[in-house]
Design a protein around this motif. Structure first.
Motif, PDB file in Angstrom:
ATOM      1  N   GLU A 231       0.816  -1.210   0.000  1.00 37.12           N
ATOM      2  CA  GLU A 231       0.000   0.000   0.000  1.00 37.12           C
ATOM      3  C   GLU A 231       0.857   1.271   0.000  1.00 37.12           C
ATOM      4  OE1 GLU A 231      -2.440  -0.600   3.449  1.00 37.12           O
ATOM      5  OE2 GLU A 231      -3.544  -2.230   2.488  1.00 37.12           O
TER       6      GLU A 231
ATOM      7  N   ASP B 169      -5.803  -3.080   1.467  1.00 36.21           N
ATOM      8  CA  ASP B 169      -6.853  -2.085   1.347  1.00 36.21           C
ATOM      9  C   ASP B 169      -7.556  -2.281   0.010  1.00 36.21           C
ATOM     10  OD1 ASP B 169      -7.605   0.921   0.391  1.00 36.21           O
ATOM     11  OD2 ASP B 169      -7.817   0.675   2.562  1.00 36.21           O
ATOM     12  N   GLU B 170      -8.858  -2.117   0.011  1.00 37.22           N
ATOM     13  CA  GLU B 170      -9.649  -2.330  -1.208  1.00 37.22           C
ATOM     14  C   GLU B 170      -9.163  -1.475  -2.366  1.00 37.22           C
ATOM     15  OE1 GLU B 170     -13.085  -0.691   0.618  1.00 37.22           O
ATOM     16  OE2 GLU B 170     -13.218  -2.413   1.911  1.00 37.22           O
ATOM     17  N   SER B 171      -8.599  -0.323  -2.057  1.00 40.03           N
ATOM     18  CA  SER B 171      -8.189   0.609  -3.108  1.00 40.03           C
ATOM     19  C   SER B 171      -7.092   0.047  -4.007  1.00 40.03           C
ATOM     20  CB  SER B 171      -7.746   1.939  -2.503  1.00 40.03           C
ATOM     21  OG  SER B 171      -6.598   1.751  -1.701  1.00 40.03           O
ATOM     22  N   ILE B 172      -6.279  -0.888  -3.496  1.00 42.05           N
ATOM     23  CA  ILE B 172      -5.240  -1.473  -4.351  1.00 42.05           C
ATOM     24  C   ILE B 172      -5.402  -2.975  -4.548  1.00 42.05           C
ATOM     25  CG2 ILE B 172      -3.571   0.305  -3.723  1.00 42.05           C
ATOM     26  CD1 ILE B 172      -2.092  -2.127  -2.285  1.00 42.05           C
ATOM     27  N   ARG B 173      -6.358  -3.577  -3.863  1.00 45.38           N
ATOM     28  CA  ARG B 173      -6.530  -5.035  -3.957  1.00 45.38           C
ATOM     29  C   ARG B 173      -6.757  -5.483  -5.397  1.00 45.38           C
ATOM     30  NH1 ARG B 173     -10.959  -6.770  -0.365  1.00 45.38           N
ATOM     31  NH2 ARG B 173      -9.452  -6.537   1.300  1.00 45.38           N
ATOM     32  N   GLU B 174      -7.616  -4.779  -6.119  1.00 42.67           N
ATOM     33  CA  GLU B 174      -7.912  -5.175  -7.491  1.00 42.67           C
ATOM     34  C   GLU B 174      -6.653  -5.099  -8.362  1.00 42.67           C
ATOM     35  OE1 GLU B 174     -11.079  -4.288 -11.080  1.00 42.67           O
ATOM     36  OE2 GLU B 174     -11.237  -3.161  -9.219  1.00 42.67           O
ATOM     37  N   GLU B 175      -5.866  -4.044  -8.177  1.00 43.41           N
ATOM     38  CA  GLU B 175      -4.618  -3.900  -8.931  1.00 43.41           C
ATOM     39  C   GLU B 175      -3.670  -5.068  -8.649  1.00 43.41           C
ATOM     40  OE1 GLU B 175      -0.633  -1.138  -8.739  1.00 43.41           O
ATOM     41  OE2 GLU B 175      -2.507  -0.231  -8.082  1.00 43.41           O
TER      42      GLU B 175
ATOM     43  N   ASP C 148     -15.343  -6.362  -4.097  1.00 43.85           N
ATOM     44  CA  ASP C 148     -14.656  -5.191  -4.639  1.00 43.85           C
ATOM     45  C   ASP C 148     -14.168  -5.389  -6.068  1.00 43.85           C
ATOM     46  OD1 ASP C 148     -14.909  -3.881  -2.162  1.00 43.85           O
ATOM     47  OD2 ASP C 148     -13.138  -4.921  -1.410  1.00 43.85           O
TER      48      ASP C 148
END
Length: 145
Positions: free
Chosen positions: A55, A82-88, A116
């Motif tokens: 992160e 964190d969900e904000s970077i999990r997809e990446e 997500d």
């Protein structure tokens, strides 16, 4: 970080923390493309610290780190991200690594991850699960958050 200091931490009782020295040593290993050093530095860290590392670094550094170290990513690390970077991170993982990581997780953790993601990624992960686990996850996803 010297090899002696790393060896001392690896053989200690508690997992080492992600302190500023280790953080910078990891960034240097990524920049140098030194997979062996990267493994030595990251391997003893707690999954939450590894997620924290992912992160804190830039997107380019994260992609480089995952290219060098992705085979070591497990379900616990994915859960801590964190969900904000999990997809990446999930997109950057080789399919077999993602499959193995998700199979390690409890169904509620898989649901948290799936919520997500876009539908194609959800379908891929659901397809990687054993039948009983997939049914449990699909049922859980049908419930309101």
């Amino acid at each position: 970080m010297t090899d002696e200091a790393i060896a001392e931490e690896v053989h200690g009782e508690e997992p080492p923390a992600l302190d500023s020295r280790r953080f910078e040593a990891i960034r240097e290993a990524v920049e140098a493309g030194d997979t062996a050093q990267l493994n030595t530095l990251i391997e003893p860290l707690h999954p939450a610290d590894i997620a924290d590392l992912l992160e804190q670094i830039s997107g380019a550094e994260r992609r480089d780190l995952l290219r060098l170290w992705s085979r070591e990513i497990d379900g616990e690390i994915l859960s801590e991200l964190d969900e904000s970077i999990r997809e990446e991170v999930i997109e950057a993982l080789p399919p077999e690594v993602l499959t193995e990581a998700v199979r390690e997780l409890e169904s509620d953790d898989v649901v948290d991850i799936l919520e997500d993601l876009e539908e194609p990624q959800q379908e891929f992960i659901l397809g990687a699960l054993e039948d009983a686990d997939r049914v449990a996850v699909e049922q859980a996803m049908g419930y309101p958050e």
